[in-house]
Design a protein around this motif. Structure first.
Motif, mmCIF file in Angstrom:
data_model
loop_
_atom_site.group_PDB
_atom_site.id
_atom_site.type_symbol
_atom_site.label_atom_id
_atom_site.label_comp_id
_atom_site.label_asym_id
_atom_site.label_seq_id
_atom_site.Cartn_x
_atom_site.Cartn_y
_atom_site.Cartn_z
ATOM 1 N N VAL A 163 0.844 -1.200 0.000
ATOM 2 C CA VAL A 163 0.000 0.000 0.000
ATOM 3 C C VAL A 163 0.880 1.251 0.000
ATOM 4 O O VAL A 163 0.632 2.212 -0.747
ATOM 5 C CB VAL A 163 -0.945 0.009 1.212
ATOM 6 C CG1 VAL A 163 -1.722 1.327 1.282
ATOM 7 C CG2 VAL A 163 -1.906 -1.165 1.153
ATOM 8 N N ALA A 164 1.909 1.248 0.840
ATOM 9 C CA ALA A 164 2.827 2.391 0.889
ATOM 10 C C ALA A 164 3.509 2.602 -0.454
ATOM 11 O O ALA A 164 3.685 3.744 -0.911
ATOM 12 C CB ALA A 164 3.862 2.172 1.996
ATOM 13 N N ALA A 165 3.894 1.512 -1.104
ATOM 14 C CA ALA A 165 4.526 1.615 -2.414
ATOM 15 C C ALA A 165 3.563 2.204 -3.442
ATOM 16 O O ALA A 165 3.955 3.025 -4.283
ATOM 17 C CB ALA A 165 5.023 0.245 -2.868
ATOM 18 N N ALA A 166 2.297 1.790 -3.382
ATOM 19 C CA ALA A 166 1.297 2.323 -4.308
ATOM 20 C C ALA A 166 1.160 3.831 -4.160
ATOM 21 O O ALA A 166 1.129 4.573 -5.156
ATOM 22 C CB ALA A 166 -0.051 1.648 -4.064
ATOM 23 N N LYS A 167 1.091 4.299 -2.941
ATOM 24 C CA LYS A 167 0.956 5.741 -2.692
ATOM 25 C C LYS A 167 2.173 6.492 -3.205
ATOM 26 O O LYS A 167 2.049 7.538 -3.863
ATOM 27 C CB LYS A 167 0.762 5.994 -1.200
ATOM 28 C CG LYS A 167 -0.545 5.453 -0.645
ATOM 29 C CD LYS A 167 -0.625 5.675 0.862
ATOM 30 C CE LYS A 167 -1.903 5.105 1.446
ATOM 31 N NZ LYS A 167 -1.977 5.285 2.910
ATOM 32 N N ALA A 168 3.368 5.952 -2.930
ATOM 33 C CA ALA A 168 4.580 6.610 -3.390
ATOM 34 C C ALA A 168 4.646 6.659 -4.911
ATOM 35 O O ALA A 168 5.037 7.677 -5.502
ATOM 36 C CB ALA A 168 5.804 5.887 -2.824
ATOM 37 N N LEU A 175 2.097 9.250 -6.185
ATOM 38 C CA LEU A 175 2.540 10.616 -5.898
ATOM 39 C C LEU A 175 3.669 11.043 -6.828
ATOM 40 O O LEU A 175 3.686 12.178 -7.329
ATOM 41 C CB LEU A 175 2.982 10.726 -4.438
ATOM 42 C CG LEU A 175 1.861 10.724 -3.407
ATOM 43 C CD1 LEU A 175 2.441 10.664 -1.992
ATOM 44 C CD2 LEU A 175 0.977 11.955 -3.562
ATOM 45 N N ALA A 176 4.607 10.139 -7.076
ATOM 46 C CA ALA A 176 5.699 10.466 -7.997
ATOM 47 C C ALA A 176 5.159 10.771 -9.394
ATOM 48 O O ALA A 176 5.610 11.721 -10.056
ATOM 49 C CB ALA A 176 6.702 9.321 -8.045
ATOM 50 N N ALA A 177 4.195 9.965 -9.841
ATOM 51 C CA ALA A 177 3.598 10.196 -11.161
ATOM 52 C C ALA A 177 2.836 11.514 -11.193
ATOM 53 O O ALA A 177 2.914 12.271 -12.174
ATOM 54 C CB ALA A 177 2.681 9.035 -11.530
ATOM 55 N N ARG A 178 2.094 11.801 -10.134
ATOM 56 C CA ARG A 178 1.367 13.074 -10.068
ATOM 57 C C ARG A 178 2.319 14.251 -10.142
ATOM 58 O O ARG A 178 2.041 15.252 -10.818
ATOM 59 C CB ARG A 178 0.560 13.153 -8.771
ATOM 60 C CG ARG A 178 -0.853 12.614 -8.846
ATOM 61 C CD ARG A 178 -1.734 13.331 -7.830
ATOM 62 N NE ARG A 178 -1.829 14.738 -8.173
ATOM 63 C CZ ARG A 178 -2.808 15.268 -8.892
ATOM 64 N NH1 ARG A 178 -3.776 14.499 -9.376
ATOM 65 N NH2 ARG A 178 -2.841 16.552 -9.147
ATOM 66 N N HIS A 179 3.442 14.162 -9.440
ATOM 67 C CA HIS A 179 4.402 15.261 -9.450
ATOM 68 C C HIS A 179 4.964 15.480 -10.854
ATOM 69 O O HIS A 179 5.203 16.629 -11.260
ATOM 70 C CB HIS A 179 5.525 14.990 -8.458
ATOM 71 C CG HIS A 179 5.078 15.012 -7.026
ATOM 72 N ND1 HIS A 179 4.046 15.814 -6.576
ATOM 73 C CD2 HIS A 179 5.529 14.329 -5.931
ATOM 74 C CE1 HIS A 179 3.876 15.632 -5.271
ATOM 75 N NE2 HIS A 179 4.756 14.728 -4.859
#
Length: 239
Positions: free
Chosen positions: A23-28, A31-35
């Motif tokens: 789950v933590a990896a999914a969020k990271a 977020l990286a893609a959004r940035h």
């Protein structure tokens, strides 16, 4: 199985995983893609505004995926943003060791799975809404299952379909083509589907009122009772 809701600005997603670290990896990953997308918009606001294919100079990985998929589908790059971000999240989960990873980014799904899955179809006021689902076998490679609607949700659509669901190995491709098909398909005119050979799209299911249009290679469709509380509702793209 863990089911976790995740929100960051316009991204509203549901993450399914077996372990908290996935789950933590999914969020990271998301977020990286959004940035990446946000940096592109800051440099070039037209990227977020156009409804036509657009190719900025030297795009980063997620933006490049959006640009390529949208260009083939004949839509603006933001039509592929949800699928591209979901893909980035699932890739991060796989890199963290996940054999089961699913992200539903406002109706645009990326997944890999070591088990059978049932994916329900929500199609607004259609009598078929919530009554049918796709039965997916295990899938070790990433699969995109993206849905666009002219009658459900806040996303901009120029069409009439209650739901257009597209299957493709690249979720950005599935997302862009879901938008393109939903913009043009009607119960009497399915000519937009003639453009699909060679695009990477494997299958399409379109629901328009009570009419069902199938195209290509689709998973088995089964009867279902979809729990609307599990639907991940998204916000409109920032155009």
């Amino acid at each position: 199985m863990i089911r976790e809701h995740f929100e960051f600005r316009q991204t509203i997603a549901t993450i399914l995983a077996d372990e908290p670290r996935h789950v933590a990896a999914a969020k990271a990953g998301m977020l990286a893609a959004r940035h990446e997308v946000e940096r592109q918009i800051a440099l070039d606001p037209y990227f977020a505004a156009t409804f036509e294919p657009y190719a900025p100079k030297d795009p980063e990985r997620t933006v490049a995926r959006m640009v390529r998929a949208a260009g083939e589908a004949g839509v603006g790059p933001m039509a592929a943003v949800a699928g591209a971000i979901a893909r980035a999240g699932v890739e991060a989960m796989v890199e963290a060791g996940a054999s089961f990873a699913l992200i539903d980014n406002g109706g645009d799904i990326a997944l890999v799975s070591d088990r059978d899955l049932t994916i329900g179809v929500y199609a607004g006021a259609s009598s078929l809404s919530g009554r049918i689902a796709f039965r997916l076998p295990p899938k070790s490679d990433i699969l995109g299952i993206c849905t666009s609607s002219a009658t459900v949700g806040p996303s901009i659509s120029f069409g009439v379909a209650d739901a257009v669901t597209v299957f493709a190995p690249d979720p950005a491709v599935a997302d862009a083509w879901a938008t393109a098909i939903c913009n043009r398909i009607t119960a009497d005119d399915t000519s937009v589907l003639d453009a699909l050979p060679g695009t990477g799209v494997r299958g399409v299911l379109a629901i328009i009122d009570d009419a069902v249009i199938r195209h290509g290679d689709l998973p088995r469709i089964v009867r279902a009772k979809v729990d609307e509380r599990l639907i991940t509702a998204g916000r409109p793209d920032p155009r």
